[in-house]
Design a protein around this motif. Structure first.
Motif, short mmCIF file in Angstrom:
data_model
loop_
_atom_site.label_atom_id
_atom_site.label_comp_id
_atom_site.label_asym_id
_atom_site.label_seq_id
_atom_site.Cartn_x
_atom_site.Cartn_y
_atom_site.Cartn_z
N HIS A 20 0.80 -1.22 0.00
CA HIS A 20 0.00 0.00 0.00
C HIS A 20 0.84 1.28 0.00
CE1 HIS A 20 -4.05 -1.63 0.27
NE2 HIS A 20 -3.52 -2.60 0.98
N TRP A 21 2.15 1.15 -0.01
CA TRP A 21 3.01 2.34 -0.11
C TRP A 21 2.93 2.84 -1.54
CZ3 TRP A 21 5.97 4.32 3.95
CH2 TRP A 21 6.80 5.40 3.61
N PRO A 22 2.60 4.11 -1.74
CA PRO A 22 2.48 4.65 -3.10
C PRO A 22 3.73 4.39 -3.94
CG PRO A 22 1.66 6.23 -1.51
CD PRO A 22 2.32 5.13 -0.72
N GLY A 23 3.51 3.84 -5.12
CA GLY A 23 4.61 3.58 -6.04
C GLY A 23 5.29 2.24 -5.87
N CYS A 24 5.00 1.52 -4.79
CA CYS A 24 5.62 0.21 -4.59
C CYS A 24 4.75 -0.84 -5.28
CB CYS A 24 5.75 -0.11 -3.10
SG CYS A 24 6.58 -1.70 -2.79
N ASP A 25 5.36 -1.62 -6.15
CA ASP A 25 4.60 -2.64 -6.85
C ASP A 25 4.90 -4.05 -6.34
OD1 ASP A 25 7.14 -2.97 -7.89
OD2 ASP A 25 6.56 -2.66 -9.97
N LYS A 26 5.55 -4.13 -5.19
CA LYS A 26 5.86 -5.44 -4.62
C LYS A 26 4.57 -6.14 -4.23
CE LYS A 26 8.52 -7.84 -1.19
NZ LYS A 26 9.76 -8.43 -1.52
N GLN A 27 4.45 -7.39 -4.62
CA GLN A 27 3.29 -8.20 -4.27
C GLN A 27 3.43 -8.73 -2.84
OE1 GLN A 27 0.40 -9.10 -6.16
NE2 GLN A 27 1.11 -7.34 -7.32
N VAL A 28 2.37 -8.60 -2.07
CA VAL A 28 2.33 -9.11 -0.71
C VAL A 28 1.01 -9.86 -0.52
CG1 VAL A 28 3.82 -7.32 0.25
CG2 VAL A 28 1.36 -6.98 0.23
N PRO A 29 0.96 -10.83 0.39
CA PRO A 29 -0.31 -11.51 0.64
C PRO A 29 -1.38 -10.48 1.03
CG PRO A 29 1.48 -12.72 1.65
CD PRO A 29 2.06 -11.41 1.17
N PRO A 30 -2.62 -10.66 0.58
CA PRO A 30 -3.68 -9.71 0.88
C PRO A 30 -3.91 -9.46 2.37
CG PRO A 30 -4.34 -11.11 -0.93
CD PRO A 30 -3.05 -11.67 -0.39
N ALA A 31 -3.51 -10.37 3.22
CA ALA A 31 -3.67 -10.17 4.66
C ALA A 31 -2.64 -9.19 5.22
CB ALA A 31 -3.58 -11.50 5.40
N GLN A 76 -1.73 6.89 4.92
CA GLN A 76 -1.49 7.53 3.63
C GLN A 76 -1.18 9.01 3.80
OE1 GLN A 76 -0.99 5.96 0.70
NE2 GLN A 76 -1.24 4.09 1.90
N ALA A 77 -1.84 9.67 4.74
CA ALA A 77 -1.54 11.08 5.00
C ALA A 77 -0.12 11.23 5.53
CB ALA A 77 -2.55 11.66 6.00
N TRP A 78 0.29 10.33 6.43
CA TRP A 78 1.66 10.38 6.97
C TRP A 78 2.67 10.19 5.84
CZ3 TRP A 78 6.01 7.46 7.04
CH2 TRP A 78 7.01 7.88 7.92
N ILE A 79 2.40 9.24 4.96
CA ILE A 79 3.32 8.99 3.84
C ILE A 79 3.44 10.25 2.97
CG2 ILE A 79 3.68 7.67 1.71
CD1 ILE A 79 2.34 5.28 3.21
N ARG A 80 2.32 10.88 2.65
CA ARG A 80 2.37 12.10 1.83
C ARG A 80 3.20 13.18 2.48
NH1 ARG A 80 -2.95 10.60 1.04
NH2 ARG A 80 -3.74 12.07 2.59
N GLU A 81 3.15 13.27 3.80
CA GLU A 81 3.88 14.32 4.53
C GLU A 81 5.35 14.00 4.74
OE1 GLU A 81 1.89 15.26 8.22
OE2 GLU A 81 -0.06 15.34 7.22
N HIS A 82 5.69 12.72 4.82
CA HIS A 82 7.04 12.35 5.24
C HIS A 82 7.88 11.59 4.22
CE1 HIS A 82 4.85 13.03 9.02
NE2 HIS A 82 5.99 13.57 9.39
#
Length: 83
Positions: A20-31, A76-82
């Protein structure tokens, strides 16, 4: 399985699901919220909020709680800020 952690660890890659990190396309288990590199970039308090509001199985039913969605939006707000 006795704990939420056991449940998450037991879940595999059942469908396409990117970190869920913007721009990261690494696949992770949905959990999982995201890849370990980005998960640990988040402040501990935000990781705990995601973890505390996560309900096992929400990734299968696609019905996260309102509290989880609030936590996810905070992240997501924290990521946008930091980031």
């Amino acid at each position: 399985m006795n704990t939420k952690a056991d449940y998450v660890r037991s879940q595999g890659q059942t469908r396409d699901h990117e970190c869920h990190w913007p721009g990261c396309d690494k696949q992770v288990p949905p959990a999982m919220w995201g890849c370990s590199a980005h998960w640990f970039k988040l402040p501990k308090a935000l990781r705990e909020e995601i973890w505390d509001t996560y309900r096992p199985g929400q990734e299968k039913t696609l019905t996260p709680s309102a509290a989880y969605l609030v936590a996810a939006n905070k992240v997501q707000a924290w990521i946008r800020e930091h980031a």
